[in-house]
Scaffold this motif. Structure first.
Motif, mmCIF file in Angstrom:
data_model
loop_
_atom_site.group_PDB
_atom_site.id
_atom_site.type_symbol
_atom_site.label_atom_id
_atom_site.label_comp_id
_atom_site.label_asym_id
_atom_site.label_seq_id
_atom_site.Cartn_x
_atom_site.Cartn_y
_atom_site.Cartn_z
ATOM 1 N N MET A 27 0.846 -0.767 -0.362
ATOM 2 C CA MET A 27 -0.050 0.232 0.322
ATOM 3 C C MET A 27 0.481 0.231 -0.030
ATOM 4 S SD MET A 27 -2.561 -1.165 3.229
ATOM 5 C CE MET A 27 -1.466 -1.406 4.532
ATOM 6 N N ASP A 28 1.154 1.814 -1.035
ATOM 7 C CA ASP A 28 2.063 2.663 -1.199
ATOM 8 C C ASP A 28 1.936 4.058 -2.102
ATOM 9 O OD1 ASP A 28 4.659 4.257 -0.537
ATOM 10 O OD2 ASP A 28 5.735 2.996 -2.329
ATOM 11 N N ASN A 30 0.960 7.159 0.791
ATOM 12 C CA ASN A 30 0.046 7.837 0.600
ATOM 13 C C ASN A 30 0.098 9.280 1.458
ATOM 14 O OD1 ASN A 30 -1.362 5.969 1.296
ATOM 15 N ND2 ASN A 30 -0.220 4.911 4.070
ATOM 16 N N GLY A 31 1.652 9.470 1.674
ATOM 17 C CA GLY A 31 2.557 10.563 1.715
ATOM 18 C C GLY A 31 2.462 11.610 0.296
ATOM 19 N N ARG A 32 3.028 11.137 -0.811
ATOM 20 C CA ARG A 32 2.191 11.829 -1.837
ATOM 21 C C ARG A 32 0.871 12.318 -2.006
ATOM 22 N NH1 ARG A 32 5.534 7.391 -5.458
ATOM 23 N NH2 ARG A 32 4.468 6.432 -3.477
ATOM 24 N N ARG A 41 1.639 14.744 5.407
ATOM 25 C CA ARG A 41 1.821 12.968 5.215
ATOM 26 C C ARG A 41 1.378 12.265 6.106
ATOM 27 N NH1 ARG A 41 5.975 10.775 2.424
ATOM 28 N NH2 ARG A 41 5.768 8.938 3.419
ATOM 29 N N HIS A 45 -1.414 8.296 5.808
ATOM 30 C CA HIS A 45 -2.000 7.612 5.780
ATOM 31 C C HIS A 45 -3.399 7.296 6.745
ATOM 32 C CE1 HIS A 45 2.239 7.201 5.748
ATOM 33 N NE2 HIS A 45 2.490 7.958 6.706
ATOM 34 N N ARG A 79 12.260 5.754 8.885
ATOM 35 C CA ARG A 79 11.339 7.598 8.658
ATOM 36 C C ARG A 79 11.812 8.314 9.914
ATOM 37 N NH1 ARG A 79 6.525 6.497 4.977
ATOM 38 N NH2 ARG A 79 7.558 4.883 3.298
HETATM 39 C C1 IPE Z 1 2.660 4.110 2.106
HETATM 40 O O1 IPE Z 1 2.724 5.364 1.686
HETATM 41 C C2 IPE Z 1 2.760 3.827 3.541
HETATM 42 C C3 IPE Z 1 4.083 3.449 4.575
HETATM 43 C C4 IPE Z 1 4.875 3.080 4.078
HETATM 44 C C5 IPE Z 1 3.708 3.214 5.970
HETATM 45 P P1 IPE Z 1 4.163 5.863 1.945
HETATM 46 O O2 IPE Z 1 4.480 6.662 3.097
HETATM 47 O O3 IPE Z 1 5.687 5.366 1.978
HETATM 48 O O4 IPE Z 1 3.986 7.592 0.254
HETATM 49 P P2 IPE Z 1 4.654 7.736 -0.695
HETATM 50 O O5 IPE Z 1 6.211 6.802 -0.773
HETATM 51 O O6 IPE Z 1 6.138 8.604 0.385
HETATM 52 O O7 IPE Z 1 4.130 8.786 -1.510
#
Ligand code: IPE
Ligand code: IPE
Ligand code: MG
Length: 257
Positions: A27-28, A30-32, A41, A45, A79
């Motif tokens: 599940m990638d 979320n941050g973007r 960010r 989530h 992170r």
């Molecule tokens: C995935 O989304 C969720 C986790 C890894 C917990 P990201 O947080 O990696 O989102 P991006 O890749 O920075 O957009």
């Protein structure tokens, strides 16, 4: 020792159902998703949890029996501390909020990963949720938290060797299989990664041996029912050869494949 009930794709050719019986998802994005909206960010989530709910529902509607979601990798500790804490709290909160609903819908919840780094509250909530839902049969939902594919293989190997030292030098797949985190599920048929990256990021390294891979640019919070159905439609066009030739998959008249 409990023998794994499931077929190993490298030892036998498993049956392929029309609908994948086990879907594993990274599940990638979320941050973007949040960044695009000028949000922190962590807002991504939070929104991602809603997608989880929708995907679980859709799996049941479509007849998927096992869903495994990558929620936090063994490398995600790298992170920023505040994001890690937020994710831990969100995880604990989601567990508390969702267990009753999962149970009501006959869903079995399991957490896979190295729980030794989690605080006691979280581990207690996990154990309780697993115990409550252990008898449920509509869907097995496995959440990978502090999970790494290499960790999984190593923890399985270490337990196997400790319990069967006399077999050193002649262990087979069947010896290792019961110790792997996913021993209770068949191997994933379909691997989905949202967010545009085309990598495994140390997810189910052993279990993905013959999974079909599907990558989409859609960010996880935008992964709706139509996007899910598209992934399944793509899966349905694949030819699962498991090492054989195409011709071998077509039954000749009067013969079964
Ligand atoms: C995935 O989304 C969720 C986790 C890894 C917990 P990201 O947080 O990696 O989102 P991006 O890749 O920075 O957009
Ligand atoms: C993979 O996503 C882990 C989860 C979705 C939990 P990441 O965003 O951490 O992966 P990388 O760092 O881009 O490989
Ligand atoms: Mg990411």
């Amino acid at each position: 020792m409990v023998l794994s009930r499931f077929i190993s794709s490298t030892r036998e050719v498993p049956d392929s159902a029309e609908v994948p019986q086990h879907i594993a998802i990274v599940m990638d994005g979320n941050g973007r998703w949040a960044k695009k909206r000028f949000l922190p960010r962590v807002a991504g989530h939070k929104r991602g949890v809603e997608t989880v709910r929708a995907v679980v529902r859709r799996c049941i509607d479509r007849g998927v029996r096992h869903l495994t979601l990558f929620a936090f990798s063994s490398e995600n500790w790298r992170r920023p501390q505040d994001e890690v804490s937020f994710l831990m709290n969100l995880f604990l909160q989601a567990l508390k909020d969702e267990v009753a609903r999962l149970h009501k819908n006959n869903i079995r919840l399991r957490i896979i990963g190295d729980l030794s780094r989690f605080n006691a509250d979280l581990v207690a909530a996990i154990r309780e949720a697993e115990a409550t839902t252990v008898g449920n049969t509509a869907l097995t939902l496995s959440i990978a938290a502090n999970y790494g594919g290499r960790w999984d293989i190593l923890q399985a190997m270490n337990r196997m060797v400790a319990e069967h030292p006399a077999k050193a030098g002649s262990y087979g797949e069947e010896d290792l299989a019961p110790y792997l985190s996913m021993a209770d599920s068949p191997e994933p048929d379909l691997f989905i990664r949202t967010g545009g990256e085309q990598r495994v990021s140390n997810f189910l390294l052993w279990q993905l041996a013959y999974a079909e891979f599907y990558f989409t640019d859609r960010l996880w919070p935008d992964f709706d029912d139509a996007a899910f159905d598209e992934a399944i439609a793509s899966y349905q066009k694949r030819e699962r050869r498991y090492g054989r030739t195409s011709e071998q998959l077509v039954p000749s008249p009067g013969e079964h494949a």
